[in-house]
Write a protein that holds these residues in place. Sequence first.
Motif, PDB file in Angstrom:
ATOM      1  N   ALA A 272       0.775  -1.321  -0.153  1.00  0.00           N
ATOM      2  CA  ALA A 272      -0.011  -0.235  -0.266  1.00  0.00           C
ATOM      3  C   ALA A 272       0.913   1.310   0.049  1.00  0.00           C
ATOM      4  O   ALA A 272       1.766   1.371   0.925  1.00  0.00           O
ATOM      5  CB  ALA A 272      -1.063  -0.128   1.138  1.00  0.00           C
ATOM      6  N   GLU A 273       0.645   2.214  -0.971  1.00  0.00           N
ATOM      7  CA  GLU A 273       1.166   3.370  -1.213  1.00  0.00           C
ATOM      8  C   GLU A 273       0.472   4.367  -0.060  1.00  0.00           C
ATOM      9  O   GLU A 273      -0.674   4.396  -0.244  1.00  0.00           O
ATOM     10  CB  GLU A 273       1.432   3.828  -2.371  1.00  0.00           C
ATOM     11  N   ARG A 274       1.030   4.967   0.717  1.00  0.00           N
ATOM     12  CA  ARG A 274       0.204   6.058   1.778  1.00  0.00           C
ATOM     13  C   ARG A 274      -0.296   7.047   0.683  1.00  0.00           C
ATOM     14  O   ARG A 274       0.091   7.840   0.111  1.00  0.00           O
ATOM     15  CB  ARG A 274       1.194   6.578   2.613  1.00  0.00           C
ATOM     16  N   SER A 275      -1.432   7.184   1.053  1.00  0.00           N
ATOM     17  CA  SER A 275      -2.558   7.956   0.270  1.00  0.00           C
ATOM     18  C   SER A 275      -2.442   7.672  -1.128  1.00  0.00           C
ATOM     19  O   SER A 275      -2.636   8.804  -1.862  1.00  0.00           O
ATOM     20  CB  SER A 275      -2.219   9.531   0.776  1.00  0.00           C
ATOM     21  N   GLY A 276      -2.205   6.504  -1.516  1.00  0.00           N
ATOM     22  CA  GLY A 276      -2.341   6.129  -2.998  1.00  0.00           C
ATOM     23  C   GLY A 276      -2.891   4.954  -3.159  1.00  0.00           C
ATOM     24  O   GLY A 276      -3.701   4.572  -2.815  1.00  0.00           O
ATOM     25  N   ASP A 277      -2.265   3.975  -4.400  1.00  0.00           N
ATOM     26  CA  ASP A 277      -2.747   2.832  -4.808  1.00  0.00           C
ATOM     27  C   ASP A 277      -2.553   1.809  -4.042  1.00  0.00           C
ATOM     28  O   ASP A 277      -1.445   1.798  -3.066  1.00  0.00           O
ATOM     29  CB  ASP A 277      -2.103   2.631  -6.279  1.00  0.00           C
ATOM     30  N   VAL A 278      -3.269   0.636  -4.055  1.00  0.00           N
ATOM     31  CA  VAL A 278      -3.014  -0.525  -3.297  1.00  0.00           C
ATOM     32  C   VAL A 278      -2.923  -1.702  -4.443  1.00  0.00           C
ATOM     33  O   VAL A 278      -3.342  -1.843  -5.295  1.00  0.00           O
ATOM     34  CB  VAL A 278      -4.085  -0.844  -2.318  1.00  0.00           C
ATOM     35  N   VAL A 279      -1.682  -2.645  -4.054  1.00  0.00           N
ATOM     36  CA  VAL A 279      -1.471  -3.702  -5.083  1.00  0.00           C
ATOM     37  C   VAL A 279      -1.507  -5.041  -4.135  1.00  0.00           C
ATOM     38  O   VAL A 279      -0.696  -4.895  -3.093  1.00  0.00           O
ATOM     39  CB  VAL A 279      -0.252  -3.665  -5.716  1.00  0.00           C
ATOM     40  N   ALA A 280      -2.236  -6.023  -4.434  1.00  0.00           N
ATOM     41  CA  ALA A 280      -2.289  -7.447  -3.625  1.00  0.00           C
ATOM     42  C   ALA A 280      -1.887  -8.393  -4.750  1.00  0.00           C
ATOM     43  O   ALA A 280      -2.409  -8.534  -5.860  1.00  0.00           O
ATOM     44  CB  ALA A 280      -3.687  -7.614  -3.232  1.00  0.00           C
ATOM     45  N   LYS A 281      -1.019  -9.222  -4.325  1.00  0.00           N
ATOM     46  CA  LYS A 281      -0.636 -10.379  -5.261  1.00  0.00           C
ATOM     47  C   LYS A 281      -0.749 -11.716  -4.301  1.00  0.00           C
ATOM     48  O   LYS A 281      -0.363 -11.673  -3.073  1.00  0.00           O
ATOM     49  CB  LYS A 281       0.593 -10.120  -5.716  1.00  0.00           C
ATOM     50  N   ILE A 282      -1.178 -12.964  -4.936  1.00  0.00           N
ATOM     51  CA  ILE A 282      -0.869 -14.195  -4.227  1.00  0.00           C
ATOM     52  C   ILE A 282       0.394 -14.639  -4.269  1.00  0.00           C
ATOM     53  O   ILE A 282       1.187 -14.508  -5.299  1.00  0.00           O
ATOM     54  CB  ILE A 282      -1.837 -15.320  -5.141  1.00  0.00           C
ATOM     55  N   ILE A 283       0.694 -15.096  -3.031  1.00  0.00           N
ATOM     56  CA  ILE A 283       2.337 -15.548  -2.871  1.00  0.00           C
ATOM     57  C   ILE A 283       2.341 -16.881  -2.169  1.00  0.00           C
ATOM     58  O   ILE A 283       1.150 -16.994  -1.366  1.00  0.00           O
ATOM     59  CB  ILE A 283       3.158 -14.645  -2.186  1.00  0.00           C
ATOM     60  N   PRO A 284       2.890 -17.652  -2.892  1.00  0.00           N
ATOM     61  CA  PRO A 284       2.938 -19.210  -2.329  1.00  0.00           C
ATOM     62  C   PRO A 284       3.285 -19.515  -0.867  1.00  0.00           C
ATOM     63  O   PRO A 284       2.804 -20.172  -0.110  1.00  0.00           O
ATOM     64  CB  PRO A 284       3.872 -19.997  -3.286  1.00  0.00           C
ATOM     65  N   THR A 285       4.375 -18.592  -0.423  1.00  0.00           N
ATOM     66  CA  THR A 285       4.791 -18.772   0.802  1.00  0.00           C
ATOM     67  C   THR A 285       5.372 -17.435   1.433  1.00  0.00           C
ATOM     68  O   THR A 285       5.016 -16.455   0.979  1.00  0.00           O
ATOM     69  CB  THR A 285       6.124 -19.761   0.782  1.00  0.00           C
ATOM     70  N   HIS A 286       5.938 -17.676   2.758  1.00  0.00           N
ATOM     71  CA  HIS A 286       6.248 -16.456   3.437  1.00  0.00           C
ATOM     72  C   HIS A 286       7.698 -16.088   3.140  1.00  0.00           C
ATOM     73  O   HIS A 286       8.470 -15.130   3.525  1.00  0.00           O
ATOM     74  CB  HIS A 286       6.130 -16.453   4.902  1.00  0.00           C
ATOM     75  N   GLY A 287       8.311 -16.957   2.350  1.00  0.00           N
ATOM     76  CA  GLY A 287       9.985 -16.638   1.900  1.00  0.00           C
ATOM     77  C   GLY A 287      10.283 -15.616   1.476  1.00  0.00           C
ATOM     78  O   GLY A 287       9.393 -14.664   0.682  1.00  0.00           O
ATOM     79  N   LYS A 288      11.501 -15.218   1.493  1.00  0.00           N
ATOM     80  CA  LYS A 288      12.166 -13.930   0.843  1.00  0.00           C
ATOM     81  C   LYS A 288      11.797 -14.071  -0.643  1.00  0.00           C
ATOM     82  O   LYS A 288      11.507 -12.976  -1.296  1.00  0.00           O
ATOM     83  CB  LYS A 288      13.458 -13.837   1.289  1.00  0.00           C
TER      84      LYS A 288
END
Length: 269
Positions: free
Chosen positions: A171-187
């Motif tokens: 989330a960009e503060r006071s801006g756009d939001v992007v969400a993506k599916i990720i397989p794991t919590h890994g780096k």
Amino acid sequence: MSLRAFNELFPDENAARHWFEKARWAEGPECPKCGSVNHSSWLKKPRRWNCMGCHHQFSVTSGTPMHRTHLPLLTWAHAIYLIVSSSKGISAMKSSEMLDVHYATAWHLGHRIRAMMAEANPILAGVVELDEMYAGAPPRKRAKPSRNDTHPPPSNPQGRGTKRPLVLVAAERSGDVVAKIIPTHGKAAIAEAIDGVVDPDAGLDQNRGRARPEHAGGRQAARCAGARTTKLPEPGAITQPQPHHSELRQSRDPRQAGRLPRSLRGHVG
């Protein structure tokens, strides 16, 4: 945007056409054939623009998923408002009732509008906050096994081990939001998700999840090394990605998470 404000912004068909033209052509009508900008005249009878250079006729819907539509642009505007203002999504049956169109028409409207929303690929700049969450429906309750049942149904626990998809929210503060599916919590998964989404000069700020600036690898690592990171919020403080978690958890199909609708920021456009 409230319903009253929407009706004031779109009182008739001409207002809807002007809004779409302003959103697509900031500097005036652009001919899709020769590329001339603001060098066209409006034809009232066919309701199209006529390029003065190549005499090509076009409209604001040319080259878009709205191309050759037989519906009024005001109906498109109403459909867009219904989709982006509904946090849990809206079915084609419900939208057909509210728009007074056939079910098949409402179904095609919804798919084309979502396609247009998915085409945009914003680059997040400034201060970008990262967080993770499990989206989708809540876990089902475990069925109580009977005495003779040697194979009870598997559970769907909360948190780690759940069958719900893991979503990374940037989330960009006071801006756009992007969400993506990720397989794991890994780096590696986090670095791949934010690659091409965050501006090189952006400052990354992690939330209370495992998504951290140092998780960006390769080219993103160089970006994060010189990024303007900010002070973390106090425990319990509401930060930018968190208000969108309920929107995603209640989503009908979180696996199609891409760019979030602008209803998450409370307005259309």
